[in-house]
Motif scaffolding. Structure first.
Motif, short mmCIF file in Angstrom:
data_model
loop_
_atom_site.label_atom_id
_atom_site.label_comp_id
_atom_site.label_asym_id
_atom_site.label_seq_id
_atom_site.Cartn_x
_atom_site.Cartn_y
_atom_site.Cartn_z
N VAL A 131 0.84 -1.21 0.00
CA VAL A 131 0.00 0.00 0.00
C VAL A 131 0.88 1.25 0.00
O VAL A 131 0.61 2.22 -0.72
CB VAL A 131 -0.96 -0.03 1.22
CG1 VAL A 131 -1.57 1.33 1.47
CG2 VAL A 131 -2.05 -1.07 1.00
N VAL A 132 1.97 1.22 0.79
CA VAL A 132 2.86 2.39 0.84
C VAL A 132 3.50 2.62 -0.54
O VAL A 132 3.53 3.74 -1.05
CB VAL A 132 3.94 2.21 1.94
CG1 VAL A 132 4.96 3.34 1.88
CG2 VAL A 132 3.28 2.17 3.31
N PHE A 133 3.96 1.53 -1.18
CA PHE A 133 4.53 1.68 -2.54
C PHE A 133 3.48 2.22 -3.50
O PHE A 133 3.77 3.04 -4.36
CB PHE A 133 5.05 0.33 -3.06
CG PHE A 133 6.47 0.05 -2.66
CD1 PHE A 133 7.52 0.86 -3.08
CD2 PHE A 133 6.79 -1.04 -1.86
CE1 PHE A 133 8.83 0.61 -2.73
CE2 PHE A 133 8.10 -1.30 -1.49
CZ PHE A 133 9.13 -0.48 -1.93
N MET A 134 2.25 1.71 -3.38
CA MET A 134 1.18 2.15 -4.28
C MET A 134 0.92 3.65 -4.14
O MET A 134 0.77 4.36 -5.13
CB MET A 134 -0.08 1.36 -3.93
CG MET A 134 -1.34 1.85 -4.60
SD MET A 134 -2.81 1.09 -3.87
CE MET A 134 -3.02 2.04 -2.37
N LEU A 135 0.92 4.13 -2.87
CA LEU A 135 0.54 5.52 -2.65
C LEU A 135 1.60 6.51 -3.12
O LEU A 135 1.33 7.35 -3.96
CB LEU A 135 0.28 5.75 -1.17
CG LEU A 135 -1.04 5.23 -0.63
CD1 LEU A 135 -1.12 5.46 0.87
CD2 LEU A 135 -2.21 5.93 -1.32
N LEU A 136 2.83 6.39 -2.56
CA LEU A 136 3.80 7.46 -2.81
C LEU A 136 4.69 7.21 -4.02
O LEU A 136 4.58 7.90 -5.04
CB LEU A 136 4.62 7.71 -1.54
CG LEU A 136 3.76 8.27 -0.40
CD1 LEU A 136 4.53 8.33 0.89
CD2 LEU A 136 3.23 9.64 -0.77
N PRO A 137 5.60 6.20 -3.98
CA PRO A 137 6.47 6.04 -5.15
C PRO A 137 5.68 5.68 -6.41
O PRO A 137 6.12 5.98 -7.52
CB PRO A 137 7.38 4.86 -4.76
CG PRO A 137 7.20 4.65 -3.30
CD PRO A 137 5.85 5.17 -2.95
N GLY A 138 4.51 5.07 -6.24
CA GLY A 138 3.72 4.65 -7.40
C GLY A 138 2.77 5.73 -7.89
O GLY A 138 3.08 6.49 -8.81
#
Ligand code: HEM
Length: 444
Positions: A38-45
């Protein structure tokens, strides 16, 4: 109803206690993978994707931003978000579904550490080219080693009964998808080493990137979604029995399409991919009348409708890719096809199936808000429709006004993604509805 104590001997009690503790540890492991995804999806993604799209739209030029930033977004979404979800769900569910002997939990944690660090380093070296000639290949090797640990844990253990596993067709599809992931990671290691030695920037060259993306989307994510769809959606949507032979035909056509795409035979490749998608839909029987009522308990009742819409996006993505291949150089149509696939199909399937299975896998929880699930799916589909249509109109110079729609589509998709994250995180923050506890078990 009176809860009577169950009288068990010490041996049975200790087995049950160990089973409950293992289940709790597996749920913790899965939750860690999901929150990381979820963290990858929100910011870097997604945030970086929105940033890129706003810049492209304000300059009205698709090629105006750094290819490394675009690739940082793509890698964070495909591997940081969806890949991390798949590894976590794989660790949790594959040994159970195949009745394998349990793997050692440290393997799951080591895989998580290597995978997360690898994907994070990759993102940073694309964004800040600091020591990228070392960091880029290092990140690729870390991802590959993490995959090897995952593969060993979920594929090399023998079935608990000692007999050889009975391979259902959906397992073949998941194995093919896993090989697609392995191929993507090997190509990634090779390309990262090659550009670390010879290139001036951490971005993959455009031609290689296009071929590589076919492998990592159609060769890895698409069959993975088909595999889990055939295992779970037949039951959740009350569909008629799976047509096993069609599923295997779909897999053969899709694999042939991926190989043809990788060797740059794009017209043949895209036609094979469309034929594969049609066969997969005919196999799982999404658009035929259901045999039983759908199981929509704890999710929004519209869940079966959105699954069907997601599979319609799969067809749209494949059809658009044929158009793009026939046009040769058509970045707007390729981009529209890619997002029809990644947002319309893959993200929508993760939103639908994820919210159906993850709360119960993660310690017998219940989705916080089924209504929010409906709102986010409507937003995701609206954003995707606007994005796919206006990307073709704007990038291909068919309509200038479409440039103004693109940032709106990005913000709508960002809101949908944010609501998905909120629903999942609040769900995890709530206590389980049924707490597995050895205290309910008594012995004489
Ligand atoms: C808010 C949602 C999103 C926005 C605004 C967005 C934006 C973008 C932009 C601007 C590009 C550059 C190429 C182009 O213009 O088509 C791009 C490429 C890409 N996006 Fe997205 N995207 C979003 C969601 C996603 C999702 C959910 C995925 C995957 C699950 C994804 C995967 C990719 C990939 C693989 C590429 C190609 C990267 C490359 O060229 O190597 N995107 N995206």
């Amino acid at each position: 109803m009176i809860n009577r104590p169950i009288w068990l001997d010490d041996k049975t009690k200790s087995i049950m206690e160990r089973t409950i503790m293992r289940e709790q540890s597996l749920s913790r492991l899965l939750m860690t993978y999901i929150v990381t995804g979820v963290v990858f999806m929100l910011l870097p993604g997604t945030f970086l994707g929105v940033w890129n799209l706003i810049k492209i739209s304000s300059r009205e030029a698709a090629e105006s931003i750094s290819p490394a930033w675009i690739q940082a977004h793509g890698h964070a979404q495909l591997f940081g978000w969806v890949g991390t979800f798949i590894l976590g769900i794989g660790f949790y569910s594959i040994p159970k579904l195949r009745k394998l002997k349990p793997f050692a939990l440290w393997e799951g944690w080591l895989c998580w550490e290597l995978w997360t660090t690898g994907v994070l380093i990759r993102w940073f070296s694309d964004i800040y080219p600091w020591h990228w000639r070392i960091l880029l290949p290092l990140s690729a090797v870390m991802e590959l080693v993490a995959f090897a640990i995952f593969f060993r844990a979920v594929a090399s253990h023998r079935p608990a009964g000692g007999t050889s596993a009975n391979f259902a067709p959906w397992i073949f599809v998941v194995i093919a998808a896993t090989l697609g992931l392995l191929t993507s990671l090997l190509l990634n290691v090779g390309a990262c080493m090659q550009i670390a030695l010879n290139a001036d920037s951490p971005a993959f060259p455009h031609e290689f990137d296009q071929r590589y993306l076919i492998v990592s989307t159609w060769g890895f994510l698409v069959p993975m979604v088909w595999g889990f769809s055939s295992r779970w959606l037949t039951v959740f949507l009350g569909l008629r029995p799976l047509r096993n032979s069609f599923l295997l035909v779909a897999l053969v056509l899709n694999t042939a399409g991926v190989v043809a795409g990788f060797i740059e035979q794009f017209v043949i490749a895209t036609m094979l991919l469309l034929a594969g998608a049609i066969s997969a839909i005919a196999a799982i029987r999404f658009f035929e009348p259901a045999a039983k009522a759908a199981k929509t308990i704890n999710v929004h009742p519209s869940f079966p409708l959105f699954v069907r819409i997601a599979y319609a996006w799969l067809l749209i993505a494949a059809a658009l890719s044929i158009w793009a291949a026939l046009m040769d150089e058509a970045p707007g149509i390729w981009g529209a096809s890619r997002h029809a696939l990644t947002v319309g199909f893959i993200a929508a399937m993760v939103f639908c199936v994820g919210q159906r299975v993850l709360p119960s896998f993660c310690g017998m929880r219940v989705l916080w808000s089924p209504k929010l699930m409906l709102v986010m799916l409507i937003l995701l589909m609206t954003g995707c429709t606007l994005r796919v249509s206006s990307e073709i109109l704007a990038y291909e110079d068919y309509a200038k006004w479409a440039w103004d729609i693109l940032p709106i589509s990005a913000l709508i998709e960002l809101t949908a993604v944010g609501l998905f994250a909120l629903n999942l995180i609040v769900t995890f923050a709530h206590p389980p509805v049924v707490a597995p506890s050895p205290l309910t078990i008594t012995t004489e």
